[in-house]
Write an enzyme that holds these catalytic residues in place. Structure first.
Site, PDB file in Angstrom:
ATOM      1  N   GLY A 673       0.846  -1.192   0.000  1.00 17.52           N
ATOM      2  CA  GLY A 673       0.000   0.000   0.000  1.00 17.52           C
ATOM      3  C   GLY A 673       0.873   1.229   0.000  1.00 17.52           C
ATOM      4  N   GLY A 676       0.207   9.370   1.019  1.00 14.41           N
ATOM      5  CA  GLY A 676       0.879  10.644   0.815  1.00 14.41           C
ATOM      6  C   GLY A 676       2.116  10.811   1.666  1.00 14.41           C
ATOM      7  N   GLY A 678       4.041   7.995   2.775  1.00 16.54           N
ATOM      8  CA  GLY A 678       4.961   6.873   2.679  1.00 16.54           C
ATOM      9  C   GLY A 678       4.281   5.601   2.222  1.00 16.54           C
ATOM     10  N   ASP A 809     -10.973  11.113  11.915  1.00 21.98           N
ATOM     11  CA  ASP A 809     -11.081  10.584  10.557  1.00 21.98           C
ATOM     12  C   ASP A 809     -11.704   9.192  10.598  1.00 21.98           C
ATOM     13  OD1 ASP A 809     -10.923  10.688   7.830  1.00 21.98           O
ATOM     14  OD2 ASP A 809      -8.809  10.138   7.694  1.00 21.98           O
TER      15      ASP A 809
END
Length: 984
Positions: A673, A676, A678, A809
């Protein structure tokens, strides 16, 4: 007898009387102390009760008030963070006790029937706690005057019958509890001393009885957020003392009752979100009105001109009705007016000019009407203004310059009007501006360079205007910019290279301008970008291969002058015509583009020779490189980290592996995966266990490190922030210990890299399993377990940590699933720790993800736990409906919350909202969860339950049996059995 005898006898009598008094008093003190200490023993976190001990006089105990005989009269311990259960048998043994105030604590458990022993009680406040079970019989509390149980966690059938004898009640608050549904309780009508009645959100149905007129002393009547139907009874108009009448969010119909105009003391009137119609003539004489909320009904007619003379009016909201005519010119000009929302009506005329006369106005919302004229110059000095929305009207002229630089303005929405003139340079002074919507107007001139100074900007929408000149080269300074839409203008020049520095960009639309030059290669580094439209310009050169690394949902480069081969990965996301109108483009295997020409024979020998020479040189160079790296420095050339440097390991659990074992696995082939900040790697330990390692750069990643990475969400969702979130994630996760929060084993850091080592979650995210090609069939039992586990994890963050934490989030892609599909919360890059004893820090950053963001982000910068709860409610809706948070089927600019709320209000059959793959037997439970989701996603944060309440509500709908999940092909294998790191 002698006088001496009488004197001695009197002294003896006084002595024994005094002695008897002290004995009785001492006994009374001892009994009261014992009762209070027994009560204290059932509480947790009772440091505030340190004064409650054997030495102190009970009248000196914290929160205790005694009468003149030193008997306990009051127990006042509200807002003391007390937890535990209540021992009413000990409290009610205090025979003189008149007042118990325990509201706004963390008390739980059931309340025993021993409460009925408190027969002298006049005041009882148990509101805003976390009790469970039913409210006990209250009929013996005949002296009580004040009773507050609102938001206390009680459920089941409320004992309405027991209220009949409580005729001394003046204050009754039972709202915000999940009681069993019942018709309006007629027992209430016998409480003729009531001056305040709060029954909001406690599942009352049926009609409001005419007998409400019996409660003639009422000053506040609140029956909102229930299932009430029928007309507002005329009996309400008899309540001459009413100052507050709130009936919002019901199913009331008909017109405002004749005689409502007689309620001359009415200051707050809210009948929003009902099915009412008719005009407002009954309100025109209510001159004491301060807050008037009529939105989401079918009212019609004109706004009474008398409203312009209301000298106390501060809040006026009538959106989504059918009003016509003009607004009173003086409306809002007398008091410290706070906001107006008249959107979605048929109003005309000009905008009243003096609503910010007192300098307190925060919101001017007048979109979707027929207003004409311009924006009054007065608003250029309205420094309190936060939101200005007048889109979709017939407004014209120049916007007063001062409006662009208002210090607190976060949104300016002027779309679909006829405004003209330039965007002035003073926009650079707008320190709070996050969203600017100017589409479909006649604005012109160049975009000022100063717009790059507005660091808070998240969205720029300037499409369909007459802007010209170059896009400012410094636009890359807008690090928070998510969407930039400049299509259908006359911009020229090159696309600024700095645009590739706007690391949060998800949409770029520069279509139909006169842009020239090449497409900047660094646009390929925008990890969050999912829409790129550069069509209809004069762009030249080749399409950068760097764009292949983007996860685009739409790309349109048509009608330019591009040449060369279209990168193969871009063909997979293109639609028919994405590259049309570029004669110089070619592609292999595309139906819409010509095949790329093979190498001509004439030059083939020369080119082959040249290629062979280059290949030989490269082979020699690679061999030398291999020798230098492998033989000399022993460094893995596939690893993006410097293996030879010094590493600092901070462990948060007992580790059964070394950092070398982790570092050896940070290679290109182990990437599973990317985000933004890493890449994410899968690490296979020698014992057979697997780890997930997130590599976070301390500087901008080299574009080469992105190449070859495989797109997968099997571990962690895509990051949206750069390296500074590393510290937030470490701070958040390092101290957490909960089975439903992803485990952070350790951090490994050096001068140029940071590694976070997590437990591996083989079944990816809930988003994957609900919405992607990795979707699986989940029965209701599994969905319920996922909801319950995620709720407990979030409850732990809000209430179980020593320092409460907001996730900020919450979404289905941040709920990861282990080998048994048990959920764990992940991705704490935006998490925020609540400072002990302080209000939550405010932020101007819109944290979160579209579709999950709570509506209060639009009008406040104060982030609270209720924002997390809103997001969690969206996740519950996903689990029940199977739909994504944002889907075209909901309608333009609508999301799942709007759709569910509207469908539940409009339909009798709620089962149609449930995912069709959920069995018929489980749909009733699914609808119950959907009801919980609706409570979590209420517009007003105060109406949302706490996470503790959510967990309790979910526990009450637990299925009778939880079946195993049926998993389709594609689910990763279970982790081999090996000794896992300790939870220490």
């Amino acid at each position: 007898m002698s006088p001496e005898f009488f004197s001695g006898h009197l002294r003896s009598t006084l002595f024994f009387s005094t002695l008897l008094f002290f004995v009785i008093h001492s006994s009374s003190q001892s009994d009261q102390r014992q009762s209070l200490l027994e009560f204290k023993s059932t509480l947790v976190n009772s440091k505030v009760l340190n004064s409650w001990n054997e030495e102190n006089n009970v009248c000196n105990f914290t929160g205790i008030v005694c009468n003149s005989d030193e008997e306990v009269k009051e127990v006042n311990l509200s807002q003391q963070q007390l937890a535990g259960t209540l021992a009413f048998d000990s409290l009610c043994s205090l025979k003189s006790l008149e007042r118990i105030s325990l509201g706004s604590n963390l008390l739980s458990g059931t309340v025993s029937t021993r409460l009925s022993d408190c027969r002298n009680l006049q005041y009882l406040d148990l509101g805003m706690n976390f009790f469970s079970g039913e409210v006990p019989d209250l009929s013996s509390l005949t002296q009580i005057k004040f009773l507050s149980l609102n938001l206390s966690g009680f459920s089941g059938q409320f004992p309405w019958k027991s209220l009949e004898n409580l005729t001394n009640l003046t204050f009754l608050s039972l709202g915000d509890n999940p009681f069993d549904e019942s018709p309006f309780p007629l027992e209430i009508l016998k409480l003729q001393n009531l001056n305040s009645l709060y029954l909001t959100n406690c599942t009352i149905g049926g009609t409001i009885p005419e007998g409400i007129e019996n409660l003639t002393l009422l000053e506040s009547l609140q029956l909102s957020d229930n299932n009430l139907v029928g007309e507002i009874p005329v009996g309400v108009t008899k309540l001459k003392n009413l100052q507050m009448l709130e009936l919002y969010n019901n199913g009331l119909s008909g017109i405002l009752p004749v005689g409502l105009s007689s309620l001359v003391n009415l200051a707050q009137f809210d009948v929003s979100t009902n099915n009412l119609h008719g005009d407002l003539s009954e309100l025109k004489n209510l001159t004491r009105m301060e807050s008037l909320q009529l939105f989401e009904n079918s009212f019609s007619g004109t706004i009474p001109q008398e409203f312009g003379e209301f000298k106390f009016l501060k809040q006026f909201s009538i959106y989504d009705n059918k009003f016509i005519g003009e607004l009173p010119a003086k409306i809002g000009s007398w008091a410290e007016f706070e906001y107006i929302d008249v959107s979605q009506n048929y109003l005309s005329g000009g905008i009243p000019p003096e609503m910010c006369k007192m300098g307190k106005m925060t919101k001017l919302l007048m979109l979707e009407n027929n207003f004409t004229g311009g924006l009054p110059e007065n608003y250029a000095g309205c420094s309190s203004l936060i939101r200005l929305r007048v889109s979709n009207n017939s407004l014209s002229g120049r916007v007063p310059d001062g409006i662009w630089s208002l210090p607190n303005l976060s949104m300016i929405d002027l779309e679909m009007n006829q405004f003209e003139g330039p965007l002035p340079a003073n926009i650079g002074e707008a320190r709070s501006l996050a969203q600017i919507f100017l589409a479909n107007n006649r604005f012109s001139g160049e975009l000022p360079m100063e717009i790059s100074n507005v660091s808070s900007l998240v969205e720029i929408e300037l499409s369909s205007n007459q802007f010209s000149g170059e896009i400012p080269a410094t636009i890359g300074g807008l690090k928070k910019l998510s969407n930039i839409r400049l299509q259908d203008n006359m911009f020229s020049g090159a696309i600024p290279e700095s645009l590739g520095s706007c690391v949060s960009l998800s949409e770029i639309n520069l279509a139909s301008n006169s842009l020239s030059g090449q497409i900047p290669d660094n646009l390929g580094s925008l990890a969050s970008l999912n829409l790129l439209n550069l069509s209809g310009n004069k762009l030249t050169g080749v399409i950068p291969s760097s764009l292949s690394s983007l996860k685009l949902t739409l790309i349109d480069l048509s009608n330019n002058m591009l040449i060369g081969r279209v990168p193969q990965p871009l063909l997979l996301v293109a639609y028919n015509g994405s590259f049309a109108g570029n004669p110089g483009l070619c592609a292999d295997g595309s139906k819409d583009l010509r095949e790329c020409s093979p190498v001509s024979r004439k030059s083939s020998h020369v080119r082959v020779a040249m290629y062979c020479f280059i290949a030989g040189a490269l082979l020699l160079l690679l061999s030398l490189s291999y020798f230098l790296f492998v033989k000399l420095s022993k460094i893995d050339h596939k690893s993006p980290i410097t293996r030879g440097c010094s590493w600092d390991v901070k462990q948060f659990h007992v580790l059964k592996f070394s950092e070398d074992e982790v570092l050896r696995s940070i290679t290109q082939e182990n990437i599973i995966g990317k985000g933004g900040s890493g890449n994410v790697y899968k690490v296979d330990l020698k014992c057979g266990e697997q780890l997930a390692v997130k590599h976070m750069w301390k500087s901008e990643p080299d574009s080469d490190s992105w190449k070859g990475s495989r797109s997968s969400a099997a571990i962690l969702p895509k990051e949206k922030t750069l390296w500074p979130e590393y510290e937030a994630e470490v701070a958040a996760l390092s101290s957490l210990r909960h089975m439903n929060v992803v485990k952070l084993y350790c951090s490994i850091s050096s001068e140029d890299s940071n590694l976070l080592v997590y437990e591996y979650m083989p079944n990816g995210s809930l988003w994957d399993r609900l919405h992607t090609n990795k979707k699986i069939n989940m029965d209701w039992g599994v969905r319920y377990e996922i909801a319950m586990g995620a709720a407990r994890g979030l409850e732990y963050l809000h209430h179980g940590c020593e320092r409460p934490m907001l996730h900020r989030d919450v979404k289905s892609s941040n709920i990861l699933l282990d080998e048994e599909l048990k959920p764990k919360l992940a991705d704490f890059g935006l998490a925020k720790i609540v400072q002990t004893g302080k209000r939550m820090d405010s932020t101007h950053m819109i944290a979160g993800t579209h579709g999950y963001i709570a509506p209060e982000y639009g009008y406040t910068s104060n982030v609270t736990e209720k924002s997390d709860i809103y997001s969690f409610g969206v996740v519950l809706m996903e689990l029940v409906t199977g739909k994504k948070p944002v889907d075209p089927v909901f309608g333009e600019n609508k999301d799942i919350v709007y759709w569910v709320h509207e469908e539940m209000r409009a339909k009798d059959d709620m089962f149609s909202l449930v995912d069709s793959t959920i069995t018929k037997d489980a749909k009733e439970d699914a609808v119950k969860m959907l009801n919980i989701a609706v409570h979590c996603t209420m517009k007003l944060p105060a109406l949302r339950p706490s996470m503790r309440m959510v967990v309790k509500m979910l526990e009450e709908i637990e299925p009778d049996s939880l079946t195993d999940i049926v998993i389709e092909k594609g689910v990763e294998s279970v982790i081999p059995d090996c000794k896992k790191p300790s939870m220490n």
